[in-house]
Design a protein around this motif. Structure first.
Motif, short mmCIF file in Angstrom:
data_model
loop_
_atom_site.label_atom_id
_atom_site.label_comp_id
_atom_site.label_asym_id
_atom_site.label_seq_id
_atom_site.Cartn_x
_atom_site.Cartn_y
_atom_site.Cartn_z
N TYR A 125 0.83 -1.21 0.00
CA TYR A 125 0.00 0.00 0.00
C TYR A 125 0.86 1.25 0.00
O TYR A 125 0.55 2.23 -0.69
CB TYR A 125 -0.95 0.01 1.20
N LYS A 150 -1.16 4.38 -1.24
CA LYS A 150 -2.50 4.24 -0.65
C LYS A 150 -2.42 4.33 0.87
O LYS A 150 -1.82 3.48 1.50
CB LYS A 150 -3.11 2.89 -1.04
N GLN A 192 -12.99 1.23 0.26
CA GLN A 192 -12.10 2.38 0.20
C GLN A 192 -12.81 3.52 0.91
O GLN A 192 -13.97 3.80 0.66
CB GLN A 192 -11.79 2.75 -1.25
#
Length: 141
Positions: A10, A15, A85
């Motif tokens: 990630y 992210k 998300q």
């Protein structure tokens, strides 16, 4: 996938990560290291049912946003799996104990209680954590 591998992936993809947690998040932890670990793994926020008092403060000290589900809510009651998300818009002029809206990529949204409880905590957070705050303060003198 191991937590370390997921965190590295990630982070390499840019992210940010959040943690969904239960009651008294941080209880029994090794205090500051319990906040440093998530910071080093790219965690930007924790949404919990409740926080251990000192751990909440340590999260802020590492630049991690402590968010609390509203009374009677938790990840299960909201149908959260951790695969969603999340979008958490933190206002520039946020005030202590303000409620925020968390938006999900599937169109759902829910309110949370932002656990910045004092102006001092907001100051630390705005600087990226207490270490960044203190370094800036030392450099300024």
């Amino acid at each position: 996938m191991d937590i370390y591998d997921a965190a590295a992936r990630y982070m390499s993809e840019g992210k940010p990560v959040i943690i969904l947690a239960g009651k008294e998040y941080g209880s029994g932890s090794s205090r500051d290291w319990a906040a440093k670990g998530p910071y080093l793994q790219g965690v930007k926020a924790v949404i919990a049912e409740s926080f251990e008092r000192i751990h909440r403060s340590n999260l802020i000290g590492m630049g991690i946003i402590p968010l609390q589900f509203l009374d009677g809510q938790n990840a299960d009651s909201l149908g959260l799996t951790g695969k969603e998300q999340f979008t958490i818009d933190l206002p520039v002029d946020i005030k202590p104990r303000q409620h925020l809206t968390v938006k999900l990529n599937d169109g759902r949204q829910f309110e949370v209680h932002c656990r910045f409880d004092t102006e001092v905590e907001l100051t630390y957070f705005r600087h990226g954590g207490i270490l960044h705050y203190m370094i800036r303060k030392l450099i300024a003198h």
